[in-house]
Design a protein around this motif. Structure first.
Motif, PDB file in Angstrom:
ATOM      1  N   UNK A  41      29.928  -5.305 -73.164  1.00  0.00           N
ATOM      2  CA  UNK A  41      29.104  -4.956 -72.303  1.00  0.00           C
ATOM      3  C   UNK A  41      30.037  -3.773 -71.260  1.00  0.00           C
ATOM      4  N   UNK A  42      30.978  -4.457 -70.941  1.00  0.00           N
ATOM      5  CA  UNK A  42      32.004  -3.777 -70.090  1.00  0.00           C
ATOM      6  C   UNK A  42      33.101  -3.375 -70.791  1.00  0.00           C
ATOM      7  N   UNK A  43      33.330  -3.359 -71.898  1.00  0.00           N
ATOM      8  CA  UNK A  43      34.422  -2.766 -72.631  1.00  0.00           C
ATOM      9  C   UNK A  43      35.787  -3.525 -72.225  1.00  0.00           C
ATOM     10  N   UNK A  44      35.743  -4.639 -72.007  1.00  0.00           N
ATOM     11  CA  UNK A  44      36.953  -5.538 -71.359  1.00  0.00           C
ATOM     12  C   UNK A  44      37.096  -6.617 -72.368  1.00  0.00           C
ATOM     13  N   UNK A  45      38.483  -6.992 -72.367  1.00  0.00           N
ATOM     14  CA  UNK A  45      39.365  -8.242 -73.054  1.00  0.00           C
ATOM     15  C   UNK A  45      39.444  -8.841 -71.776  1.00  0.00           C
ATOM     16  N   UNK A  46      39.284 -10.202 -71.732  1.00  0.00           N
ATOM     17  CA  UNK A  46      39.865 -11.037 -70.817  1.00  0.00           C
ATOM     18  C   UNK A  46      40.644 -12.047 -71.652  1.00  0.00           C
ATOM     19  N   UNK A  47      41.829 -12.087 -70.964  1.00  0.00           N
ATOM     20  CA  UNK A  47      42.775 -13.094 -71.601  1.00  0.00           C
ATOM     21  C   UNK A  47      43.018 -14.268 -70.179  1.00  0.00           C
ATOM     22  N   UNK A  48      42.883 -15.469 -70.736  1.00  0.00           N
ATOM     23  CA  UNK A  48      42.819 -16.441 -69.720  1.00  0.00           C
ATOM     24  C   UNK A  48      43.535 -17.774 -70.105  1.00  0.00           C
ATOM     25  N   UNK A  49      43.639 -18.721 -69.360  1.00  0.00           N
ATOM     26  CA  UNK A  49      44.161 -20.021 -69.635  1.00  0.00           C
ATOM     27  C   UNK A  49      43.259 -20.512 -70.856  1.00  0.00           C
ATOM     28  N   UNK A  50      44.014 -21.478 -71.606  1.00  0.00           N
ATOM     29  CA  UNK A  50      43.349 -22.185 -72.806  1.00  0.00           C
ATOM     30  C   UNK A  50      42.151 -22.728 -72.408  1.00  0.00           C
ATOM     31  N   UNK A  51      40.969 -22.251 -73.239  1.00  0.00           N
ATOM     32  CA  UNK A  51      39.546 -23.038 -72.574  1.00  0.00           C
ATOM     33  C   UNK A  51      39.533 -24.134 -72.889  1.00  0.00           C
ATOM     34  N   UNK A  52      38.733 -25.281 -72.385  1.00  0.00           N
ATOM     35  CA  UNK A  52      38.772 -26.446 -72.356  1.00  0.00           C
ATOM     36  C   UNK A  52      38.100 -26.819 -74.030  1.00  0.00           C
ATOM     37  N   UNK A  53      37.322 -26.081 -74.176  1.00  0.00           N
ATOM     38  CA  UNK A  53      36.751 -26.410 -75.716  1.00  0.00           C
ATOM     39  C   UNK A  53      36.762 -25.361 -76.483  1.00  0.00           C
ATOM     40  N   UNK A  54      36.961 -25.328 -77.869  1.00  0.00           N
ATOM     41  CA  UNK A  54      36.996 -24.014 -78.568  1.00  0.00           C
ATOM     42  C   UNK A  54      35.534 -23.490 -78.728  1.00  0.00           C
ATOM     43  N   UNK A  55      35.393 -22.250 -78.418  1.00  0.00           N
ATOM     44  CA  UNK A  55      34.263 -21.658 -78.459  1.00  0.00           C
ATOM     45  C   UNK A  55      34.096 -20.645 -79.664  1.00  0.00           C
ATOM     46  N   UNK A  56      33.052 -20.290 -80.344  1.00  0.00           N
ATOM     47  CA  UNK A  56      32.889 -19.837 -81.462  1.00  0.00           C
ATOM     48  C   UNK A  56      33.240 -18.260 -81.442  1.00  0.00           C
ATOM     49  N   UNK A  57      32.795 -17.652 -80.133  1.00  0.00           N
ATOM     50  CA  UNK A  57      33.195 -16.260 -80.169  1.00  0.00           C
ATOM     51  C   UNK A  57      34.476 -15.924 -79.258  1.00  0.00           C
ATOM     52  N   UNK A  58      35.279 -16.919 -79.274  1.00  0.00           N
ATOM     53  CA  UNK A  58      36.643 -16.825 -78.294  1.00  0.00           C
ATOM     54  C   UNK A  58      37.671 -16.881 -79.403  1.00  0.00           C
ATOM     55  N   UNK A  59      38.911 -16.466 -78.986  1.00  0.00           N
ATOM     56  CA  UNK A  59      40.122 -16.392 -79.754  1.00  0.00           C
ATOM     57  C   UNK A  59      41.237 -17.102 -79.129  1.00  0.00           C
ATOM     58  N   UNK A  60      41.809 -18.346 -79.649  1.00  0.00           N
ATOM     59  CA  UNK A  60      42.906 -18.921 -79.030  1.00  0.00           C
ATOM     60  C   UNK A  60      44.075 -18.408 -79.620  1.00  0.00           C
ATOM     61  N   UNK A  61      45.069 -17.743 -78.552  1.00  0.00           N
ATOM     62  CA  UNK A  61      46.202 -17.230 -78.922  1.00  0.00           C
ATOM     63  C   UNK A  61      47.352 -17.996 -78.390  1.00  0.00           C
ATOM     64  N   UNK A  62      48.608 -17.898 -79.111  1.00  0.00           N
ATOM     65  CA  UNK A  62      49.914 -18.211 -78.799  1.00  0.00           C
ATOM     66  C   UNK A  62      50.411 -17.470 -77.796  1.00  0.00           C
ATOM     67  N   UNK A  63      51.617 -18.109 -77.183  1.00  0.00           N
ATOM     68  CA  UNK A  63      52.277 -17.173 -76.121  1.00  0.00           C
ATOM     69  C   UNK A  63      52.741 -15.960 -76.563  1.00  0.00           C
ATOM     70  N   UNK A  64      53.261 -16.066 -77.688  1.00  0.00           N
ATOM     71  CA  UNK A  64      53.745 -14.615 -78.441  1.00  0.00           C
ATOM     72  C   UNK A  64      52.772 -13.589 -78.141  1.00  0.00           C
ATOM     73  N   UNK A  65      51.598 -13.946 -79.205  1.00  0.00           N
ATOM     74  CA  UNK A  65      50.508 -13.185 -79.315  1.00  0.00           C
ATOM     75  C   UNK A  65      49.555 -12.662 -78.089  1.00  0.00           C
ATOM     76  N   UNK A  66      49.688 -13.554 -77.139  1.00  0.00           N
ATOM     77  CA  UNK A  66      48.864 -13.210 -75.793  1.00  0.00           C
ATOM     78  C   UNK A  66      49.811 -12.272 -75.125  1.00  0.00           C
ATOM     79  N   UNK A  67      51.006 -12.321 -74.901  1.00  0.00           N
ATOM     80  CA  UNK A  67      52.011 -11.366 -74.327  1.00  0.00           C
ATOM     81  C   UNK A  67      52.091 -10.090 -75.157  1.00  0.00           C
TER      82      UNK A  67
END
Length: 142
Positions: A41-67
Motif C-alpha cells: 500500500x505504501x510502496x515500501x520495502x522494510x528491512x529489519x532485524x530477524x523476526x522472532x518467527x518465520x512468517x509466510x509473507x516475509x523473507x529472511x535474508x543473510x547479511x550479504x543479501x540484506x546489504x
C-alpha cells in the motif's frame, strides 16, 4: 501396532532440517540475519532485524543479501536498525558501577562514619533489611 520394520521411534534425528533459519534467496544457504517485508500500500520495502518467527509473507535474508537489497523503481527501502544489541558502556557508566561496587563492599559502620554522623543522613533512606546483594530501604520520616 508395530510395523514390519519394527517399533516407530518418537524422535528421528535429521540432517535435512536445521534449527537455524536460512536466507530465502535461491541457492543461498547462509544463515539469515534480517527479515524483509513488503508494504504494498505504501510502496515500501522494510528491512529489519530477524523476526522472532518465520512468517509466510516475509523473507529472511543473510547479511550479504540484506546489504545489497534494492527495491523496485518508485519504491522506498526502510532499514530498521537493531537497537536490541548490546550498547557500549561509556566511561561515566563504568565509573558509576565501580563506585556502587565500592560502596556496597564497605561495612555498615564505616559508611556511617564516612557520613560524619553516627547514623544515616537526614534525607537518606534507612536500610531495614538485606537479602544477598539486595537491600530493603525505608524512606526517612520528614
Amino acid at each position: 501396532m508395530e510395523s514390519r520394520r519394527g517399533p516407530l521411534k518418537s524422535a528421528v534425528p535429521s540432517n535435512v532440517v536445521s534449527p537455524v533459519r536460512r536466507c530465502s534467496r535461491t541457492a543461498c544457504g547462509r544463515p539469515a540475519v534480517a527479515t524483509l517485508t513488503y508494504v504494498y500500500a505504501d510502496s515500501t520495502a522494510v528491512l529489519g532485524p530477524l523476526a522472532t518467527y518465520a512468517e509466510p509473507h516475509c523473507y529472511d535474508l543473510c547479511a550479504e543479501h540484506s546489504e545489497r537489497l534494492t527495491a523496485p523503481r518508485g519504491w522506498e527501502v526502510v532499514r530498521l536498525s537493531d537497537a536490541s544489541g548490546p550498547a557500549r558502556p561509556s566511561g561515566d557508566d563504568l565509573e558509576a558501577l565501580a563506585n556502587a561496587v565500592r560502596e556496597a563492599a564497605r561495612p555498615q559502620e564505616r559508611r556511617a562514619r564516612a557520613d560524619g554522623k553516627g547514623g544515616p543522613r537526614g534525607g537518606d533512606p534507612v536500610e531495614v533489611g538485606r537479602r544477598g546483594h539486595l537491600r530493603v530501604l525505608r524512606s526517612p520520616d520528614p
